[in-house]
Design a protein around this motif. Structure first.
Motif, mmCIF file in Angstrom:
data_model
loop_
_atom_site.group_PDB
_atom_site.id
_atom_site.type_symbol
_atom_site.label_atom_id
_atom_site.label_comp_id
_atom_site.label_asym_id
_atom_site.label_seq_id
_atom_site.Cartn_x
_atom_site.Cartn_y
_atom_site.Cartn_z
ATOM 1 N N ARG A 1 -19.543 -39.972 -5.061
ATOM 2 C CA ARG A 1 -20.106 -41.284 -4.726
ATOM 3 C C ARG A 1 -20.422 -41.377 -3.237
ATOM 4 O O ARG A 1 -21.470 -41.886 -2.840
ATOM 5 N N LEU A 2 -19.488 -40.886 -2.426
ATOM 6 C CA LEU A 2 -19.694 -40.896 -0.978
ATOM 7 C C LEU A 2 -20.900 -40.050 -0.600
ATOM 8 O O LEU A 2 -21.749 -40.485 0.184
ATOM 9 N N LEU A 3 -20.989 -38.843 -1.176
ATOM 10 C CA LEU A 3 -22.122 -37.966 -0.865
ATOM 11 C C LEU A 3 -23.434 -38.551 -1.370
ATOM 12 O O LEU A 3 -24.464 -38.450 -0.698
ATOM 13 N N THR A 4 -23.397 -39.189 -2.541
ATOM 14 C CA THR A 4 -24.599 -39.840 -3.063
ATOM 15 C C THR A 4 -25.020 -40.981 -2.150
ATOM 16 O O THR A 4 -26.216 -41.140 -1.846
ATOM 17 N N ALA A 5 -24.061 -41.771 -1.708
ATOM 18 C CA ALA A 5 -24.367 -42.874 -0.789
ATOM 19 C C ALA A 5 -24.931 -42.333 0.530
ATOM 20 O O ALA A 5 -25.892 -42.887 1.079
ATOM 21 N N GLN A 6 -24.347 -41.245 1.029
ATOM 22 C CA GLN A 6 -24.860 -40.651 2.263
ATOM 23 C C GLN A 6 -26.266 -40.101 2.062
ATOM 24 O O GLN A 6 -27.130 -40.261 2.932
ATOM 25 N N GLN A 7 -26.508 -39.483 0.913
ATOM 26 C CA GLN A 7 -27.838 -38.951 0.620
ATOM 27 C C GLN A 7 -28.851 -40.081 0.531
ATOM 28 O O GLN A 7 -29.950 -39.983 1.070
ATOM 29 N N GLN A 8 -28.477 -41.174 -0.141
ATOM 30 C CA GLN A 8 -29.376 -42.321 -0.234
ATOM 31 C C GLN A 8 -29.630 -42.916 1.135
ATOM 32 O O GLN A 8 -30.747 -43.332 1.448
ATOM 33 N N SER A 9 -28.596 -42.955 1.955
ATOM 34 C CA SER A 9 -28.744 -43.468 3.311
ATOM 35 C C SER A 9 -29.698 -42.583 4.111
ATOM 36 O O SER A 9 -30.567 -43.092 4.832
ATOM 37 N N ARG A 10 -29.527 -41.261 3.974
ATOM 38 C CA ARG A 10 -30.433 -40.345 4.678
ATOM 39 C C ARG A 10 -31.867 -40.504 4.191
ATOM 40 O O ARG A 10 -32.803 -40.524 4.986
ATOM 41 N N GLU A 11 -32.025 -40.622 2.863
ATOM 42 C CA GLU A 11 -33.367 -40.805 2.314
ATOM 43 C C GLU A 11 -33.980 -42.118 2.790
ATOM 44 O O GLU A 11 -35.160 -42.163 3.123
ATOM 45 N N ALA A 12 -33.172 -43.176 2.817
ATOM 46 C CA ALA A 12 -33.669 -44.465 3.305
ATOM 47 C C ALA A 12 -34.057 -44.363 4.778
ATOM 48 O O ALA A 12 -35.084 -44.919 5.203
ATOM 49 N N LEU A 13 -33.250 -43.647 5.545
ATOM 50 C CA LEU A 13 -33.565 -43.446 6.963
ATOM 51 C C LEU A 13 -34.849 -42.646 7.122
ATOM 52 O O LEU A 13 -35.683 -42.959 7.982
ATOM 53 N N GLN A 14 -35.037 -41.621 6.276
ATOM 54 C CA GLN A 14 -36.264 -40.831 6.337
ATOM 55 C C GLN A 14 -37.473 -41.681 5.977
ATOM 56 O O GLN A 14 -38.519 -41.585 6.625
ATOM 57 N N VAL A 15 -37.323 -42.512 4.940
ATOM 58 C CA VAL A 15 -38.425 -43.410 4.564
ATOM 59 C C VAL A 15 -38.718 -44.367 5.708
ATOM 60 O O VAL A 15 -39.883 -44.611 6.053
ATOM 61 N N HIS A 16 -37.643 -44.900 6.307
ATOM 62 C CA HIS A 16 -37.817 -45.807 7.437
ATOM 63 C C HIS A 16 -38.534 -45.105 8.592
ATOM 64 O O HIS A 16 -39.441 -45.682 9.200
ATOM 65 N N GLU A 17 -38.133 -43.872 8.872
ATOM 66 C CA GLU A 17 -38.775 -43.121 9.955
ATOM 67 C C GLU A 17 -40.227 -42.807 9.622
ATOM 68 O O GLU A 17 -41.091 -42.858 10.510
ATOM 69 N N ARG A 18 -40.516 -42.464 8.344
ATOM 70 C CA ARG A 18 -41.918 -42.218 7.956
ATOM 71 C C ARG A 18 -42.739 -43.491 8.123
ATOM 72 O O ARG A 18 -43.874 -43.449 8.601
ATOM 73 N N ARG A 19 -42.150 -44.622 7.705
ATOM 74 C CA ARG A 19 -42.866 -45.887 7.870
ATOM 75 C C ARG A 19 -43.098 -46.208 9.346
ATOM 76 O O ARG A 19 -44.160 -46.688 9.731
#
Length: 179
Positions: free
Chosen positions: A70-88
């Motif tokens: 769960r922690l790793l999934t949350a971290q992965q989602q956080s990283r993906e959200a950060l990447q999306v934010h950075e792409r935006r």
């Protein structure tokens, strides 16, 4: 004369020894069997306790792994959200520079009246005081980077004699990936 020999004592003693021997053998067998049963029961209890400990250990490990997942999934989602934010953010920076260039290179005799972003297309309309400003606008729009097609719209005069113009710009495919 011969004396009669009484063998009854000897037989009695031998019979007692024989009963004692077989009695001890019988009781000893029962004691050994009882000891083996007790040892087997103790082994079963030990085996059950070991299995219970192993089961508890496996459950604890499973819970730890689930929490870690769960922690790793949350971290992965956080990283993906950060990447999306950075792409935006990068997409916005590129658009900002494109729009600033559009504003800087816009002739003084022309101005934009509407801008619309829909899907992967940028549409804008504007007005120009002189017809020569329209060719400058067309040249400037065609020199913008990051667009795969530029479609000019209709050009006409309004009631006050100004030239109305419109363009639709299609963004390159790799730029549209921001969601």
């Amino acid at each position: 004369m011969t004396r009669p020999v009484n063998l009854l004592c000897w037989r009695e003693m031998r019979r007692r020894d024989c009963l004692r021997f077989w009695g001890l053998l019988f009781v000893g067998s029962w004691l050994i069997a009882l000891a083996l049963i007790i040892a087997a029961r103790a082994g079963q209890v030990h085996q059950r306790a070991w299995q219970a400990l192993r089961h508890e250990s496996n459950q604890t490990l499973l819970q730890t792994l689930i929490q870690r997942e769960r922690l790793l999934t949350a971290q992965q989602q956080s990283r993906e959200a950060l990447q999306v934010h950075e792409r935006r953010r990068e997409f916005t920076r590129r658009w900002q520079s494109t729009l600033l260039m559009l504003a800087e290179k816009m002739p003084e005799q022309a101005w934009l009246t509407a801008m619309q972003w829909q899907g992967n297309a940028l549409s804008f309309t504007g007005l120009a005081n002189r017809f020569s400003a329209l060719s400058q606008i067309d040249s400037m729009v065609r020199n913008l980077t990051g667009f795969r097609s530029i479609t000019p719209g209709a050009t006409r005069r309004d009631e006050q004699g100004r030239w109305q113009f419109s363009y639709q710009l299609q963004v390159e495919v790799n730029d549209v990936d921001v969601r």
